[in-house]
Each structure stands twice: as structure tokens, then as C-alpha cells.
Design an enzyme around this catalytic site. Structure first.
Site, short mmCIF file in Angstrom:
data_model
loop_
_atom_site.label_atom_id
_atom_site.label_comp_id
_atom_site.label_asym_id
_atom_site.label_seq_id
_atom_site.Cartn_x
_atom_site.Cartn_y
_atom_site.Cartn_z
N ARG A 116 126.24 44.29 99.06
CA ARG A 116 127.20 44.09 100.15
C ARG A 116 127.41 42.60 100.38
O ARG A 116 126.56 41.79 100.06
CB ARG A 116 126.67 44.74 101.44
N LYS A 181 113.24 45.92 102.38
CA LYS A 181 114.35 46.71 101.82
C LYS A 181 113.92 47.37 100.51
O LYS A 181 113.41 46.71 99.61
CB LYS A 181 115.55 45.79 101.59
N ARG A 314 120.27 41.66 112.22
CA ARG A 314 118.96 40.99 112.09
C ARG A 314 118.17 41.35 113.33
O ARG A 314 118.72 41.40 114.43
CB ARG A 314 119.10 39.46 112.09
C1 BTN Z 1 123.40 46.28 99.30
O1 BTN Z 1 123.73 45.09 99.27
O2 BTN Z 1 122.50 46.67 100.05
C2 BTN Z 1 124.12 47.28 98.43
C3 BTN Z 1 123.49 47.36 97.08
C4 BTN Z 1 124.14 48.38 96.18
C5 BTN Z 1 123.59 48.31 94.76
C6 BTN Z 1 124.11 49.43 93.92
S1 BTN Z 1 123.27 49.53 92.37
C7 BTN Z 1 124.42 50.70 91.82
C8 BTN Z 1 125.77 50.25 92.30
N1 BTN Z 1 126.35 49.29 91.40
C9 BTN Z 1 126.48 48.09 91.91
O3 BTN Z 1 126.95 47.09 91.34
N2 BTN Z 1 126.05 48.10 93.18
C10 BTN Z 1 125.59 49.41 93.57
#
Ligand code: BTN
Length: 319
Positions: A116, A181, A314
Site C-alpha cells: 500500500r 505485521k 499509528r
Molecule cells: C501492504 O502494504 O500491506 C499490502 C501488501 C500486499 C502484498 C501482496 S503480495 C501479493 C500481491 N502482489 C503484490 O504485488 N502485492 C500483493
């Protein structure tokens, strides 16, 4: 090369002769393939004179046969990649031709995994789950309000079933264990949000990853929590089943029926937080969420509602 990796994935010793025999190639060809494995996939192979070759650690590789049988029962198709930029990016490319049923895209490694707010998602080979589900929507996204929140609930359900009983949610859709996380969700939409569109639900779960210097926040993995290696195929199947069931509930009853369950799993329910949006910070107390999945905060004694993909929470230091 993936046949060689399949032979080695148990982490035990295999002689060059046995590997050559199984692959129908010479011992020196095996050695060359092993070097390619190390260079291309970043896996470490140990060679011990008189015993042969073994991986530095066993791997749980994705099994296309097992996965396609399992997801076919849900009415989905599956596509599995060894190495890809991002399973979400691949899903968005694929839906240029409209899908007739949900498509699951998995990869052993992502070279440009997306998180994100423009962040990178660290995605080493065969360590974690890189999971994107592309869903065709006829009536627009409104029908599936709360989708990214229920994806978090599906992840929590799977983690708890694997013994991580303290897996919790953090609005909007992070999954935490003991404040660190363990999983994140990135929802992307293509098409007309009010009519024909596809939603891509990207889920990353830190599964067997033991170390990473590239992650710039407090993180953990299933392995680090339980000290057991996880079968990534079983996890991907359990997640798909849970997700299919939550999506069905969402379509039939709406998110309002899941709201209390979500709030009960919210790690920061009732806590003092900072809500960050770009350069702006709002401080308040978490009241919960709305029937659409927006965040409810008490700010200066009054309830307010916030939503949007760029927001992040946060914990306030004194909470
Ligand atoms: C975040 O920032 O918390 C979201 C992370 C999402 C990661 C997943 S891995 C599978 C899919 N492909 C990506 O490029 N991102 C999501």
C-alpha cells in the site's frame, strides 16, 4: 530447473549421480543447473563431498496439481508463476480480457511486489505467500463494500487455525501478531467501479521467512511465531476456502453482518491513534468501523468517519 528444485525441496542430501539419473542428464549438467538455481532464484545449495547436494533449508514449493484441484472446487482458475514482477500487476494485465470466473494468481517470487501507499512488498523465493485473486464484478464494487476488510478476516481465520491465536487486524487491512505485521492486503480495481469491473485482491503473508533486512517496519512470520515450517499449498488452499466463504457472506448479507466480528478482532479497538493522510495527521480514539468498513474515530469528543486507500494508522505512544 524446477524439476531439480522439486527433487531438492525436502532439504535432504541427494547425490549428483541420483539427481543426474532422475533428470536424465550428466553430473556436470546437474552442477550447472545448481549454479543457475543459486544465481537465478537466490536459493542456497550446500555441497558436501561424499554426500551430495542439499538446500540450506527445506522449501515448500507451490504444487500446481494440488492447487488447481482445490480451487476448481470453488469455481476458480489458478495461474502459478516461478518469478513475476507482482501477482497484482499480472492480475491487472490478465483482466484486460474480461474473466468469466475468479482467477487466482500465485508466484514463488515477486521482483516488484507492491504494498500500500507505494511501498515495496519483500517477496523472496518460495518463502512466503504471494496471492492475488482477480474477481469479475457485474454490478460494480458497491456490491462488495468491505471486501478488503473481509480479506483480512480470512487471513486471521487461517493464521489462527495454524496456531497463531493472537493474530489480529489493524484497520484497514493489515494483520498483526504481537504488534508486528505478518500480512498485508492491497486491493486494486480496474474498469467502471459503478458497473463492469474487476477487483484484484492482493494478499501477502509472511510464511517461512526467517530474516529480511529489507523490511523497514516491525514484522514477523508464521515460522518465527511457531518455529514450524508451513506447507504453503495447504495455507493457500485454506485461505482460498475462507475467502470464498467470506465473499459469499458479503454478497448475500452485506458487510454490516460481519462488522461486529471485525471489530472484535481489531488490535487497536478503543486505542488512541494517529491517522495519517499524506502530510496531515489526525489524533483520536478508535470507536470501530461503519457498515461500509470506514474507520470511526472520536476526534475532540465527536465521532468522525474516515475512509480511503492512502490512510494509515499509528498507535499513539501513550495509548
Ligand atoms: C501492504 O502494504 O500491506 C499490502 C501488501 C500486499 C502484498 C501482496 S503480495 C501479493 C500481491 N502482489 C503484490 O504485488 N502485492 C500483493
Amino acid at each position: 530447473m524446477s524439476k531439480l528444485l522439486n527433487l531438492l525441496q525436502d532439504g535432504r542430501f541427494h547425490s549428483g549421480q541420483d539427481l543426474g539419473h532422475a533428470l536424465g542428464v550428466s553430473r556436470s549438467a546437474v552442477w550447472k543447473q545448481l549454479q543457475l538455481l543459486e544465481a537465478d532464484l537466490g536459493v542456497t545449495v550446500h555441497k558436501v563431498r561424499g554426500r551430495g547436494y542439499r538446500l540450506a533449508a527445506p522449501l515448500s514449493l507451490l504444487d500446481p496439481g494440488r492447487l488447481s484441484v482445490a480451487v476448481a472446487k470453488l469455481g476458480w482458475a489458478v495461474e502459478i508463476h516461478q518469478v513475476i514482477d507482482s501477482t497484482n500487476a499480472q492480475a491487472l494485465r490478465t483482466v484486460a480480457i474480461p474473466l468469466s470466473r475468479p482467477l487466482l494468481i500465485l508466484a514463488e517470487r515477486q521482483d516488484a511486489g507492491r504494498g500500500r501507499r507505494g511501498r515495496t512488498w519483500v517477496s523472496p523465493y518460495a518463502a512466503n505467500l504471494y496471492y492475488s485473486l482477480a474477481v469479475p464484478l457485474q454490478g460494480g464494487i458497491k456490491r462488495l463494500d468491505g471486501l478488503s476488510l473481509v480479506a483480512g478476516m480470512a487471513v486471521v481465520e487461517c493464521l489462527r487455525a495454524q496456531g497463531l491465536s493472537d493474530a489480529m487486524l489493524k484497520w484497514p487491512n493489515d494483520v498483526l501478531v504481537q504488534g508486528r505485521k505478518i500480512a498485508g492486503i492491497l486491493l486494486e480495481l480496474v474498469g467502471d467501479p459503478a458497473d463492469q469491473c474487476h477487483v484484484v485482491l492482493g494478499i501477502g503473508i509472511n510464511v517461512n521467512m526467517k530474516e529480511s533486512e529489507a523490511i523497514d517496519q516491525q514484522w514477523t512470520s508464521m515460522y518465527l511465531q511457531t518455529h514450524n515450517s508451513v506447507d504453503r499449498n495447504a495455507l493457500a488452499i485454506a485461505l482460498s476456502e475462507s475467502l470464498a466463504s467470506f465473499i459469499h457472506t458479503l454478497e448475500t448479507n452485506g458487510f454490516a453482518t460481519l462488522r461486529a466480528q471485525w471489530e472484535a478482532q481489531h488490535a487497536w479497538q478503543g486505542k488512541s491513534v494517529h491517522l495519517i493522510s499524506g502530510t496531515q495527521t489526525i489524533t483520536g480514539k478508535v470507536l470501530g468501523i461503519t457498515d461500509q468498513g470506514s474507520l470511526r474515530l472520536e476526534v475532540d469528543g465527536r465521532p468522525e468517519v474516515f475512509s480511503g486507500g492512502e490512510l494509515s494508522l499509528r498507535l499513539r505512544d501513550d495509548s
